[in-house]
Write a protein that holds these residues in place. Sequence first.
Motif, PDB file in Angstrom:
ATOM      1  N   TYR A  12      -8.430   0.404  11.661  1.00  0.00           N
ATOM      2  CA  TYR A  12      -7.375   0.911  12.658  1.00  0.00           C
ATOM      3  C   TYR A  12      -6.449  -0.228  12.771  1.00  0.00           C
ATOM      4  N   TYR A  13      -5.325   0.197  13.072  1.00  0.00           N
ATOM      5  CA  TYR A  13      -4.242  -0.851  13.432  1.00  0.00           C
ATOM      6  C   TYR A  13      -4.084  -0.553  14.842  1.00  0.00           C
ATOM      7  N   GLY A  14      -4.778  -1.251  15.717  1.00  0.00           N
ATOM      8  CA  GLY A  14      -4.777  -0.956  17.106  1.00  0.00           C
ATOM      9  C   GLY A  14      -5.335   0.286  17.245  1.00  0.00           C
ATOM     10  N   HIS A  17      -5.514   5.248  13.591  1.00  0.00           N
ATOM     11  CA  HIS A  17      -6.764   5.284  12.684  1.00  0.00           C
ATOM     12  C   HIS A  17      -6.317   5.415  11.221  1.00  0.00           C
ATOM     13  N   ALA A  18      -5.999   4.329  10.490  1.00  0.00           N
ATOM     14  CA  ALA A  18      -5.633   4.577   9.228  1.00  0.00           C
ATOM     15  C   ALA A  18      -6.546   5.035   8.241  1.00  0.00           C
ATOM     16  N   LEU A  19      -7.707   4.607   8.108  1.00  0.00           N
ATOM     17  CA  LEU A  19      -8.848   4.892   7.121  1.00  0.00           C
ATOM     18  C   LEU A  19      -9.789   5.411   7.995  1.00  0.00           C
ATOM     19  N   GLY A  36      -1.611   8.489  -3.975  1.00  0.00           N
ATOM     20  CA  GLY A  36      -1.410   9.319  -2.540  1.00  0.00           C
ATOM     21  C   GLY A  36      -0.039   8.852  -2.134  1.00  0.00           C
ATOM     22  N   SER A  37       0.623   9.676  -1.418  1.00  0.00           N
ATOM     23  CA  SER A  37       1.927   9.286  -0.897  1.00  0.00           C
ATOM     24  C   SER A  37       2.079   8.191  -0.058  1.00  0.00           C
ATOM     25  N   ASN A  38       3.221   8.112   0.646  1.00  0.00           N
ATOM     26  CA  ASN A  38       3.677   7.022   1.398  1.00  0.00           C
ATOM     27  C   ASN A  38       3.052   6.976   2.664  1.00  0.00           C
ATOM     28  N   GLY A  39       2.152   6.058   3.143  1.00  0.00           N
ATOM     29  CA  GLY A  39       1.673   6.125   4.512  1.00  0.00           C
ATOM     30  C   GLY A  39       0.150   6.555   4.363  1.00  0.00           C
ATOM     31  N   ALA A  40      -0.381   7.012   3.096  1.00  0.00           N
ATOM     32  CA  ALA A  40      -1.633   7.657   3.120  1.00  0.00           C
ATOM     33  C   ALA A  40      -2.880   6.658   3.439  1.00  0.00           C
ATOM     34  N   GLY A  41      -2.476   5.511   3.096  1.00  0.00           N
ATOM     35  CA  GLY A  41      -3.473   4.633   3.518  1.00  0.00           C
ATOM     36  C   GLY A  41      -3.972   3.417   2.375  1.00  0.00           C
ATOM     37  N   LYS A  42      -3.122   3.471   1.029  1.00  0.00           N
ATOM     38  CA  LYS A  42      -3.519   2.788  -0.112  1.00  0.00           C
ATOM     39  C   LYS A  42      -3.628   1.318   0.142  1.00  0.00           C
ATOM     40  N   SER A  43      -2.257   0.922   0.798  1.00  0.00           N
ATOM     41  CA  SER A  43      -2.407  -0.651   1.019  1.00  0.00           C
ATOM     42  C   SER A  43      -3.419  -1.053   1.750  1.00  0.00           C
ATOM     43  N   THR A  44      -3.750  -0.111   2.980  1.00  0.00           N
ATOM     44  CA  THR A  44      -4.600  -0.513   3.863  1.00  0.00           C
ATOM     45  C   THR A  44      -5.878  -0.806   3.272  1.00  0.00           C
ATOM     46  N   THR A  45      -6.313   0.241   2.321  1.00  0.00           N
ATOM     47  CA  THR A  45      -7.473   0.130   1.528  1.00  0.00           C
ATOM     48  C   THR A  45      -7.801  -1.247   1.010  1.00  0.00           C
ATOM     49  N   LEU A  46      -6.509  -1.551   0.374  1.00  0.00           N
ATOM     50  CA  LEU A  46      -6.667  -2.935  -0.368  1.00  0.00           C
ATOM     51  C   LEU A  46      -6.829  -4.145   0.695  1.00  0.00           C
ATOM     52  N   ARG A  47      -6.155  -3.940   1.766  1.00  0.00           N
ATOM     53  CA  ARG A  47      -6.216  -4.982   2.799  1.00  0.00           C
ATOM     54  C   ARG A  47      -7.551  -4.996   3.452  1.00  0.00           C
ATOM     55  N   THR A  48      -8.225  -3.739   3.310  1.00  0.00           N
ATOM     56  CA  THR A  48      -9.606  -3.740   4.023  1.00  0.00           C
ATOM     57  C   THR A  48     -10.571  -4.527   3.069  1.00  0.00           C
ATOM     58  N   ASP A 161      -1.348  -3.694  -6.014  1.00  0.00           N
ATOM     59  CA  ASP A 161      -0.795  -3.033  -5.025  1.00  0.00           C
ATOM     60  C   ASP A 161       0.803  -2.562  -5.749  1.00  0.00           C
ATOM     61  N   GLU A 162       0.833  -1.293  -6.337  1.00  0.00           N
ATOM     62  CA  GLU A 162       2.151  -0.825  -6.653  1.00  0.00           C
ATOM     63  C   GLU A 162       2.826  -1.851  -7.592  1.00  0.00           C
ATOM     64  N   PRO A 163       2.155  -2.159  -8.791  1.00  0.00           N
ATOM     65  CA  PRO A 163       2.803  -2.842  -9.579  1.00  0.00           C
ATOM     66  C   PRO A 163       4.044  -2.348 -10.515  1.00  0.00           C
ATOM     67  N   GLU A 193      -1.288   3.030  -6.659  1.00  0.00           N
ATOM     68  CA  GLU A 193       0.055   3.626  -7.212  1.00  0.00           C
ATOM     69  C   GLU A 193       0.649   4.601  -6.451  1.00  0.00           C
ATOM     70  N   GLN A 194       2.001   4.934  -6.382  1.00  0.00           N
ATOM     71  CA  GLN A 194       2.763   5.924  -6.141  1.00  0.00           C
ATOM     72  C   GLN A 194       3.039   6.697  -7.706  1.00  0.00           C
ATOM     73  N   ASN A 195       3.139   5.917  -8.347  1.00  0.00           N
ATOM     74  CA  ASN A 195       3.402   6.562  -9.851  1.00  0.00           C
ATOM     75  C   ASN A 195       2.125   7.052 -10.442  1.00  0.00           C
TER      76      ASN A 195
HETATM   77  P1  ATP Z   1       2.923   2.857   1.128  1.00  0.00           P
HETATM   78  O1  ATP Z   1       2.827   3.424  -0.164  1.00  0.00           O
HETATM   79  O2  ATP Z   1       4.065   3.333   2.040  1.00  0.00           O
HETATM   80  O3  ATP Z   1       2.521   1.293   1.353  1.00  0.00           O
HETATM   81  P2  ATP Z   1       0.193   3.722   1.855  1.00  0.00           P
HETATM   82  O4  ATP Z   1      -0.370   4.712   1.338  1.00  0.00           O
HETATM   83  O5  ATP Z   1      -0.110   2.003   1.423  1.00  0.00           O
HETATM   84  O6  ATP Z   1       1.718   3.741   1.804  1.00  0.00           O
HETATM   85  P3  ATP Z   1      -0.565   2.291   4.370  1.00  0.00           P
HETATM   86  O7  ATP Z   1       0.633   1.006   4.325  1.00  0.00           O
HETATM   87  O8  ATP Z   1      -1.847   1.888   3.913  1.00  0.00           O
HETATM   88  O9  ATP Z   1      -0.143   3.345   3.339  1.00  0.00           O
HETATM   89  O10 ATP Z   1      -0.367   2.902   5.806  1.00  0.00           O
HETATM   90  C1  ATP Z   1      -1.483   3.738   6.226  1.00  0.00           C
HETATM   91  C2  ATP Z   1      -1.204   4.202   7.992  1.00  0.00           C
HETATM   92  O11 ATP Z   1      -1.385   2.935   8.549  1.00  0.00           O
HETATM   93  C3  ATP Z   1       0.364   4.500   7.888  1.00  0.00           C
HETATM   94  O12 ATP Z   1       0.278   5.490   8.822  1.00  0.00           O
HETATM   95  C4  ATP Z   1       1.128   3.411   8.549  1.00  0.00           C
HETATM   96  O13 ATP Z   1       2.127   3.738   9.236  1.00  0.00           O
HETATM   97  C5  ATP Z   1       0.096   2.602   9.190  1.00  0.00           C
HETATM   98  N1  ATP Z   1       0.009   1.204   9.344  1.00  0.00           N
HETATM   99  C6  ATP Z   1       0.253   0.376   8.246  1.00  0.00           C
HETATM  100  N2  ATP Z   1       0.305  -0.934   8.389  1.00  0.00           N
HETATM  101  C7  ATP Z   1       0.616  -0.940   9.732  1.00  0.00           C
HETATM  102  C8  ATP Z   1       0.665  -2.094  10.626  1.00  0.00           C
HETATM  103  N3  ATP Z   1       0.625  -3.295  10.396  1.00  0.00           N
HETATM  104  N4  ATP Z   1       0.536  -1.654  12.125  1.00  0.00           N
HETATM  105  C9  ATP Z   1       0.335  -0.291  12.340  1.00  0.00           C
HETATM  106  N5  ATP Z   1       0.102   0.604  11.589  1.00  0.00           N
HETATM  107  C10 ATP Z   1       0.198   0.449  10.113  1.00  0.00           C
END
Ligand code: ATP
Length: 237
Positions: A12-14, A17-19, A36-48, A161-163, A193-195
């Motif tokens: 979660y971010y607050g 519910h990101a993942l 996955g597309s923008n905002g799907a949660g790819k970066s969040t998975t790596l950060r997790t 992450d998105e090289p 990757e988005q590519n």
């Molecule tokens: P992108 O390719 O745009 O980075 P992504 O697949 O990596 O997309 P994430 O960045 O993981 O997606 O984001 C997943 C969800 O979490 C999105 O709905 C995004 O708005 C939200 N999110 C990401 N970072 C934060 C944050 N710091 N605070 C609040 N919400 C966030």
Amino acid sequence: MALLELNDVHTYYGNIHALKGISITVEKGEIVTLIGSNGAGKSTTLRTISGITPPRQGQVVLEGQRIDQIPAHKVVNLGVLQSPEGRRIFPRLSVRENLEMGAFTRTDKENSGPDMERGWGLFRRWKGRASQYGGTLSGGEQQMLAIGRALMGRPKVLLLDEPSMGLAPVLVEQIFNIIKDINAQGTTILLVEQNALMALGIAHRGYVLQTGQIVLADSAKALSENETVQKAYLGME
Ligand code: ATP
């Protein structure tokens, strides 16, 4: 035993519910891609995985050991290294110094020589540029340097992450060839990757992430032949 495993991970971010309960495995020696597309949660998975945004529920397991309760700086020491999106190299350090900085997490610093050679191997076309400032390199070169730096930490698993972000097609091709080489030399890689086309071209297996959930998991070949993937992520009609 998988090298890296995510079991029913919720992040979660607050209140966001990101993942929403994702499960992923990465076996030793693999390239696994997460598309996955923008905002799907790819970066969040790596950060997790790296401990920057720990999961509220579920487990992250490295070689059988839970790491989801471990702070990010210690996860790095366990061999989970990320080359960040946006290629944050040190602009005022030389190429050589940037690579040397990558060895700082190691406990066997005196043995970093062979890895330094390996790092240089990635830059074989740039003989004589060791003393050039990182900040004067082109975008693609900075990306390569960032990956080289992460490799100096001798990762058990390298998180990318998105090289390809922001790079011209010819450089994208070069970066993906380098990622393939790094893997062939024994480094396990989780590639976000988005590519999708390029990522599925070098990966062994892949997962498709959509609004925080895994919707498809298969071999890279099967995914690239999957009609839904082709329409949504490979730009094919
Ligand atoms: P992108 O390719 O745009 O980075 P992504 O697949 O990596 O997309 P994430 O960045 O993981 O997606 O984001 C997943 C969800 O979490 C999105 O709905 C995004 O708005 C939200 N999110 C990401 N970072 C934060 C944050 N710091 N605070 C609040 N919400 C966030």
